[in-house]
Motif scaffolding. Structure first.
Motif, mmCIF file in Angstrom:
data_model
loop_
_atom_site.group_PDB
_atom_site.id
_atom_site.type_symbol
_atom_site.label_atom_id
_atom_site.label_comp_id
_atom_site.label_asym_id
_atom_site.label_seq_id
_atom_site.Cartn_x
_atom_site.Cartn_y
_atom_site.Cartn_z
ATOM 1 N N GLU A 159 0.847 -1.213 0.000
ATOM 2 C CA GLU A 159 0.000 0.000 0.000
ATOM 3 C C GLU A 159 0.873 1.251 0.000
ATOM 4 O OE1 GLU A 159 -2.770 -3.012 1.859
ATOM 5 O OE2 GLU A 159 -1.449 -1.850 3.163
ATOM 6 N N GLU A 160 1.932 1.251 0.844
ATOM 7 C CA GLU A 160 2.786 2.452 0.854
ATOM 8 C C GLU A 160 4.026 2.183 -0.020
ATOM 9 O OE1 GLU A 160 1.546 1.105 3.743
ATOM 10 O OE2 GLU A 160 3.166 -0.256 4.258
ATOM 11 N N PRO A 161 4.702 3.265 -0.488
ATOM 12 C CA PRO A 161 5.867 3.090 -1.373
ATOM 13 C C PRO A 161 6.986 2.318 -0.675
ATOM 14 C CG PRO A 161 5.593 5.416 -0.728
ATOM 15 C CD PRO A 161 4.395 4.680 -0.224
ATOM 16 N N ILE A 162 7.730 1.561 -1.459
ATOM 17 C CA ILE A 162 8.848 0.759 -0.938
ATOM 18 C C ILE A 162 10.084 1.671 -0.873
ATOM 19 C CG2 ILE A 162 10.352 -1.205 -1.447
ATOM 20 C CD1 ILE A 162 7.677 -2.362 -1.075
ATOM 21 N N ALA A 163 10.790 1.668 0.285
ATOM 22 C CA ALA A 163 11.910 2.607 0.487
ATOM 23 C C ALA A 163 13.210 2.075 -0.105
ATOM 24 C CB ALA A 163 12.073 2.862 1.986
ATOM 25 N N LEU A 164 13.166 1.522 -1.302
ATOM 26 C CA LEU A 164 14.387 1.030 -1.956
ATOM 27 C C LEU A 164 14.485 1.699 -3.327
ATOM 28 C CD1 LEU A 164 14.011 -2.822 -1.271
ATOM 29 C CD2 LEU A 164 15.536 -1.231 -0.095
ATOM 30 N N PRO A 165 15.714 2.089 -3.764
ATOM 31 C CA PRO A 165 15.845 2.759 -5.064
ATOM 32 C C PRO A 165 15.688 1.820 -6.262
ATOM 33 C CG PRO A 165 17.997 2.566 -3.999
ATOM 34 C CD PRO A 165 16.996 2.030 -3.036
ATOM 35 N N ASP A 166 16.002 0.516 -6.055
ATOM 36 C CA ASP A 166 16.057 -0.362 -7.233
ATOM 37 C C ASP A 166 15.447 -1.717 -6.885
ATOM 38 O OD1 ASP A 166 18.830 -1.763 -9.218
ATOM 39 O OD2 ASP A 166 16.639 -1.835 -9.454
ATOM 40 N N TYR A 167 14.171 -1.953 -7.242
ATOM 41 C CA TYR A 167 13.530 -3.218 -6.840
ATOM 42 C C TYR A 167 12.471 -3.601 -7.875
ATOM 43 C CZ TYR A 167 9.510 -0.375 -5.450
ATOM 44 O OH TYR A 167 8.433 0.483 -5.469
ATOM 45 N N HIS A 168 12.064 -4.857 -7.796
ATOM 46 C CA HIS A 168 10.953 -5.372 -8.618
ATOM 47 C C HIS A 168 10.062 -6.205 -7.700
ATOM 48 C CE1 HIS A 168 8.882 -7.111 -12.144
ATOM 49 N NE2 HIS A 168 8.869 -8.205 -11.417
ATOM 50 N N VAL A 169 8.755 -5.996 -7.737
ATOM 51 C CA VAL A 169 7.822 -6.750 -6.889
ATOM 52 C C VAL A 169 7.156 -7.859 -7.703
ATOM 53 C CG1 VAL A 169 5.619 -6.636 -5.627
ATOM 54 C CG2 VAL A 169 7.318 -4.817 -5.343
ATOM 55 N N THR A 170 7.156 -9.076 -7.114
ATOM 56 C CA THR A 170 6.344 -10.145 -7.693
ATOM 57 C C THR A 170 5.337 -10.555 -6.624
ATOM 58 O OG1 THR A 170 6.344 -12.401 -8.581
ATOM 59 C CG2 THR A 170 8.125 -11.873 -7.069
ATOM 60 N N LEU A 171 4.047 -10.571 -6.993
ATOM 61 C CA LEU A 171 2.991 -10.913 -6.029
ATOM 62 C C LEU A 171 2.704 -12.399 -6.120
ATOM 63 C CD1 LEU A 171 0.425 -7.976 -6.398
ATOM 64 C CD2 LEU A 171 2.219 -8.287 -4.686
ATOM 65 N N ALA A 172 2.842 -13.093 -4.978
ATOM 66 C CA ALA A 172 2.538 -14.541 -4.997
ATOM 67 C C ALA A 172 2.304 -15.010 -3.565
ATOM 68 C CB ALA A 172 3.694 -15.315 -5.606
ATOM 69 N N ARG A 173 1.378 -15.979 -3.480
ATOM 70 C CA ARG A 173 1.111 -16.595 -2.170
ATOM 71 C C ARG A 173 1.576 -18.030 -2.270
ATOM 72 N NH1 ARG A 173 -3.225 -15.986 1.300
ATOM 73 N NH2 ARG A 173 -4.036 -14.333 -0.025
ATOM 74 N N GLY A 174 2.375 -18.492 -1.312
ATOM 75 C CA GLY A 174 2.851 -19.873 -1.385
ATOM 76 C C GLY A 174 1.703 -20.821 -1.126
ATOM 77 N N PRO A 175 1.963 -22.083 -0.944
ATOM 78 C CA PRO A 175 3.258 -22.765 -1.095
ATOM 79 C C PRO A 175 3.800 -22.681 -2.520
ATOM 80 C CG PRO A 175 1.659 -24.182 0.021
ATOM 81 C CD PRO A 175 0.894 -23.012 -0.497
ATOM 82 N N PHE A 176 5.125 -22.643 -2.661
ATOM 83 C CA PHE A 176 5.798 -22.458 -3.951
ATOM 84 C C PHE A 176 6.412 -23.759 -4.436
ATOM 85 C CE2 PHE A 176 5.054 -18.049 -3.706
ATOM 86 C CZ PHE A 176 5.188 -17.688 -2.374
ATOM 87 N N ASP A 177 6.777 -23.821 -5.728
ATOM 88 C CA ASP A 177 7.452 -25.044 -6.225
ATOM 89 C C ASP A 177 8.830 -24.705 -6.788
ATOM 90 O OD1 ASP A 177 5.190 -24.572 -8.757
ATOM 91 O OD2 ASP A 177 7.333 -24.554 -9.156
ATOM 92 N N VAL A 178 9.713 -25.731 -6.810
ATOM 93 C CA VAL A 178 11.124 -25.507 -7.145
ATOM 94 C C VAL A 178 11.277 -24.986 -8.567
ATOM 95 C CG1 VAL A 178 13.414 -26.576 -7.264
ATOM 96 C CG2 VAL A 178 11.794 -27.308 -5.513
ATOM 97 N N SER A 179 10.568 -25.608 -9.520
ATOM 98 C CA SER A 179 10.778 -25.185 -10.927
ATOM 99 C C SER A 179 10.353 -23.732 -11.099
ATOM 100 C CB SER A 179 9.989 -26.092 -11.879
ATOM 101 O OG SER A 179 8.621 -26.072 -11.502
ATOM 102 N N GLY A 180 9.283 -23.332 -10.406
ATOM 103 C CA GLY A 180 8.841 -21.936 -10.496
ATOM 104 C C GLY A 180 9.879 -21.004 -9.919
ATOM 105 N N ASP A 181 10.484 -21.416 -8.795
ATOM 106 C CA ASP A 181 11.482 -20.541 -8.167
ATOM 107 C C ASP A 181 12.801 -20.522 -8.940
ATOM 108 O OD1 ASP A 181 9.643 -19.735 -6.344
ATOM 109 O OD2 ASP A 181 10.663 -20.502 -4.567
#
Ligand code: 3Y8
Ligand code: NAP
Length: 249
Positions: A159-181
């Motif tokens: 909701e609020e801005p991220i305090a980092l100069p250089d980033y990329h956000v990926t939205l995901a809810r786990g559980p995650f899998d190895v090939s995807g990661d």
């Protein structure tokens, strides 16, 4: 009459809710309310804090809870401490469902740190590309190392801005899998992963993916939890619940 408060928010908590529902054990599943739309459960759900240990003790009394299971994440340390204090005050049985910590294997490149602040310090000197898979709460601490590019995996859009100069956000809810990661880290040319030693299967994919890609991992070790009976599997919890009821606890 058994009435269980299940402090949830992990894969194992959701599995236990299913088992308790099948065993027809009256259960209330509790979420902190950290995400917009938590996974639904087959039992009654309540969302939000209790108001500290005292608030929880009052809740236990008002709701006629007979047993508390702490199935929260190993880093949900305040909840763990509050449950311990409230159950001791109320004289109620408490047990923890906790998955074993991950362990480095031969060939792994892990740097162990005690907390997030030390994870920042442990980042490499030359600017590189870091996978921060530690949720939204702690991202701003990495502004101390602005030279790096950060890949952030979050459950909900910030909701609020991220305090980092250089980033990329990926939205995901786990559980995650190895090939995807593996694909995610290759796509973003990641060289280092920062992770909490959550244990379990839901968050393990990035550890195995980093191993496959030969990446370095900065592993944040778990905080100490109160001395409570701890089980690693659902069957043991069900046995504890039925046994402690037979004992008339
Ligand atoms: C609100 C409930 C289920 C539960 C699934 C597990 C697996 C997926 C992996 C990565 C790591 C991280 C984070 C993560 C995982 C499971 C489990 C687990 C890690 C949900 C959930 C809630 C939360 C809260 C959230 C935190 C954040 C942590 C994202 C639901 C999906 C990074 C922990 O945006 C925020 O504020 C998110 C906050 C606490 C850690 C943090 O400190 O920021 N979990 N995660 C719970 C509540 O309200 O009580 O929304 O459905 C649950 C799960 N998250 O039923 O299948 O069992 O661990 N969750 C970490 O382990 O490092 C993601 O990206 O690789
Ligand atoms: P935390 O720091 O230990 O808890 C902070 C406060 O949030 C607690 O004092 C309590 O508020 C409330 N709270 C936490 N868990 C709750 C629950 N299950 N039901 C009701 N209230 C709860 O916890 P956190 O690290 O923010 O984690 C919050 C939730 O996300 C937990 O349920 C946890 O299992 C889940 N989760 C956390 C992580 C992680 O990395 N921390 C990973 C996966 C899932 P009051 O003091 O007002 O009672």
């Amino acid at each position: 009459m058994m009435r269980v408060l299940l402090l949830g928010g992990t894969t194992e908590a959701s599995q236990l809710a299913q088992a308790l529902h099948s065993a027809r054990i009256e259960t209330i599943f509790s979420y902190a309310g950290r995400t917009n739309a938590p996974v639904s459960q087959p039992v009654t759900v309540r969302v939000g804090g209790f108001g500290g240990a005292d608030g929880l003790a009052t809740y236990l009394k008002n709701e006629g809870i007979s047993h508390v299971v702490d199935a929260t994440h190993p880093f949900a340390n305040t909840m763990g401490q509050n449950a311990y204090q409230a159950c001791r005050k109320s004289g109620l049985p408490l047990m923890r469902l906790a998955r074993p910590a991950w362990r480095a294997q031969a060939g792994d490149h892990w740097t162990h740190v005690p907390d997030i602040a030390n994870a920042c310090v442990a980042l490499p000197k030359p600017a590189t590309r870091i996978f921060l898979a530690i949720g939204r709460m702690h991202v701003d601490q990495f502004a101390a190392r602005p030279e790096h590019h950060y890949l952030l995996r979050l459950v909900d859009a910030p909701e609020e801005p991220i305090a980092l100069p250089d980033y990329h956000v990926t939205l995901a809810r786990g559980p995650f899998d190895v090939s995807g990661d593996v694909a995610l880290m290759q796509e973003h040319r990641i060289t280092h992963v920062v992770a909490k030693n959550a244990g379990g299967s839901g968050a393990a994919a990035k550890i195995e993916a980093a191993r496959a890609l030969g990446l370095r991992i900065i592993m944040i070790d778990r905080p100490l939890r109160p001395d409570v009976a701890e089980y690693a599997n659902i069957g043991a919890v069900l046995a504890w619940l039925t046994h402690s009821t037979e004992r008339g606890v």
